[in-house]
Design a protein around this motif. Sequence first.
Motif, PDB file in Angstrom:
ATOM      1  N   TYR A  13       3.790   5.883  -5.834  1.00 45.09           N
ATOM      2  CA  TYR A  13       3.708   6.030  -7.287  1.00 45.09           C
ATOM      3  C   TYR A  13       2.781   7.177  -7.688  1.00 45.09           C
ATOM      4  O   TYR A  13       2.969   7.799  -8.740  1.00 45.09           O
ATOM      5  N   GLN A  14       1.763   7.453  -6.883  1.00 43.44           N
ATOM      6  CA  GLN A  14       0.827   8.550  -7.136  1.00 43.44           C
ATOM      7  C   GLN A  14       0.238   8.485  -8.549  1.00 43.44           C
ATOM      8  O   GLN A  14       0.131   9.485  -9.263  1.00 43.44           O
ATOM      9  N   ASP A  15      -0.153   7.268  -8.955  1.00 48.20           N
ATOM     10  CA  ASP A  15      -0.727   7.107 -10.282  1.00 48.20           C
ATOM     11  C   ASP A  15      -2.212   6.751 -10.233  1.00 48.20           C
ATOM     12  O   ASP A  15      -2.793   6.354 -11.240  1.00 48.20           O
ATOM     13  N   ASP A  16      -2.808   6.894  -9.042  1.00 53.84           N
ATOM     14  CA  ASP A  16      -4.238   6.615  -8.854  1.00 53.84           C
ATOM     15  C   ASP A  16      -4.604   5.159  -9.150  1.00 53.84           C
ATOM     16  O   ASP A  16      -5.761   4.858  -9.460  1.00 53.84           O
ATOM     17  N   ILE A  17      -3.633   4.261  -9.086  1.00 52.01           N
ATOM     18  CA  ILE A  17      -3.886   2.835  -9.267  1.00 52.01           C
ATOM     19  C   ILE A  17      -3.718   2.139  -7.916  1.00 52.01           C
ATOM     20  O   ILE A  17      -2.620   2.136  -7.345  1.00 52.01           O
ATOM     21  N   ASP A  18      -4.802   1.600  -7.398  1.00 54.24           N
ATOM     22  CA  ASP A  18      -4.787   0.922  -6.104  1.00 54.24           C
ATOM     23  C   ASP A  18      -5.013  -0.567  -6.298  1.00 54.24           C
ATOM     24  O   ASP A  18      -5.580  -1.009  -7.305  1.00 54.24           O
ATOM     25  N   MET A  19      -4.578  -1.341  -5.306  1.00 55.40           N
ATOM     26  CA  MET A  19      -4.820  -2.787  -5.343  1.00 55.40           C
ATOM     27  C   MET A  19      -6.312  -3.065  -5.242  1.00 55.40           C
ATOM     28  O   MET A  19      -6.981  -2.602  -4.322  1.00 55.40           O
ATOM     29  N   LYS A  20      -6.835  -3.822  -6.193  1.00 57.45           N
ATOM     30  CA  LYS A  20      -8.236  -4.202  -6.177  1.00 57.45           C
ATOM     31  C   LYS A  20      -8.427  -5.476  -5.355  1.00 57.45           C
ATOM     32  O   LYS A  20      -7.474  -6.234  -5.156  1.00 57.45           O
ATOM     33  N   PRO A  21      -9.654  -5.713  -4.884  1.00 59.95           N
ATOM     34  CA  PRO A  21      -9.865  -6.894  -4.012  1.00 59.95           C
ATOM     35  C   PRO A  21      -9.520  -8.216  -4.685  1.00 59.95           C
ATOM     36  O   PRO A  21      -8.967  -9.109  -4.049  1.00 59.95           O
ATOM     37  N   LYS A  22      -9.818  -8.346  -5.974  1.00 63.55           N
ATOM     38  CA  LYS A  22      -9.504  -9.612  -6.648  1.00 63.55           C
ATOM     39  C   LYS A  22      -8.002  -9.797  -6.808  1.00 63.55           C
ATOM     40  O   LYS A  22      -7.505 -10.933  -6.769  1.00 63.55           O
ATOM     41  N   MET A  57       0.827  -1.205   0.000  1.00 60.14           N
ATOM     42  CA  MET A  57       0.000   0.000   0.000  1.00 60.14           C
ATOM     43  C   MET A  57       0.867   1.264   0.000  1.00 60.14           C
ATOM     44  O   MET A  57       0.553   2.254  -0.674  1.00 60.14           O
ATOM     45  N   VAL A  58       1.985   1.228   0.737  1.00 63.24           N
ATOM     46  CA  VAL A  58       2.903   2.373   0.754  1.00 63.24           C
ATOM     47  C   VAL A  58       3.490   2.598  -0.636  1.00 63.24           C
ATOM     48  O   VAL A  58       3.604   3.737  -1.115  1.00 63.24           O
ATOM     49  N   GLU A  59       3.877   1.508  -1.313  1.00 58.61           N
ATOM     50  CA  GLU A  59       4.421   1.631  -2.666  1.00 58.61           C
ATOM     51  C   GLU A  59       3.389   2.217  -3.618  1.00 58.61           C
ATOM     52  O   GLU A  59       3.723   3.056  -4.474  1.00 58.61           O
ATOM     53  N   ASP A  60       2.125   1.784  -3.493  1.00 62.24           N
ATOM     54  CA  ASP A  60       1.071   2.332  -4.351  1.00 62.24           C
ATOM     55  C   ASP A  60       0.915   3.831  -4.137  1.00 62.24           C
ATOM     56  O   ASP A  60       0.705   4.596  -5.097  1.00 62.24           O
ATOM     57  N   MET A  61       1.004   4.263  -2.867  1.00 66.85           N
ATOM     58  CA  MET A  61       0.886   5.690  -2.571  1.00 66.85           C
ATOM     59  C   MET A  61       2.058   6.475  -3.151  1.00 66.85           C
ATOM     60  O   MET A  61       1.889   7.589  -3.652  1.00 66.85           O
TER      61      MET A  61
END
Length: 266
Positions: free
Chosen positions: A125-134, A119-123
């Motif tokens: 990148y600041q590309d508005d792409i988050d881990m989805k539940p699937k 989650m920290v890595e996703d933040m």
Amino acid sequence: MYSQQPFIQTELWKHGPVPGQFYNFPGTNQSTANFGGFSAAGQSGTQHSSSPMTTGTSVIGVKFDGGVMIAADNLISYGSLARYQDVQRVFKINEKTIIGAGGDFADFQSLKRSIDQKMVEDMCYQDDIDMKPKSLYNWLTRVLYNRRSRFNPLWLEMVVGGMQDGEPFLGHVDLRGRAYEDNVVATGFGKHFALPLVREQISNGEVLSQSEASQVLRKCMEVLYYRDCRAISKYSVAVSTAQGTIVQGPFEVSQNWELATMINGY
């Protein structure tokens, strides 16, 4: 009568194991291993736990019209002792994903650190792409199956939910990496007590509303409190909708012990 002859290693078995003794194969761990509290240096490889001590019981997940709910009580048992009574077992991963964990809570904490780092890595990148539940669900199947294949399983049963491309998603993964998706999932005693209650509500094929899902989860947690000796009356609920995710609670289930006065020895 047969006389007992001492075992003599022939040339064929010169470097092999002696019957009744441990043997370290080439390349295995030669470090000290513990057997029942006694040290036995170089007599075995790595020892793995098959009897988790700090455990959580049932987790229940339900789809409703427009989202997903996951509920679990706040107890972590130390063996048979109700040791930690204010530990949350449902979590918000991001604005699309929620998760609930049953089983060894120490194993879940280890796994949760890896998820938090993602989650920290996703933040960053600041590309508005988050881990989805699937995506999280599929990743958990690989991690748990990998650990199972190494005979060192993470002693967990996971419930993953959230919004996948605008649609509710709900899945279950166990310690062997087996997984399935459904409108209602449960772990532990919840498979026996909670699933029938929820399926009774949706037997006619109608989708539950958010308030109906909340009420049926409350009823499930009440039944589990009465019937599961590893459950307590306090529970938390994680909710995921198109507007985001939130963890609510703790709530208290309804209790009525008047019937107990009719039981001898109460």
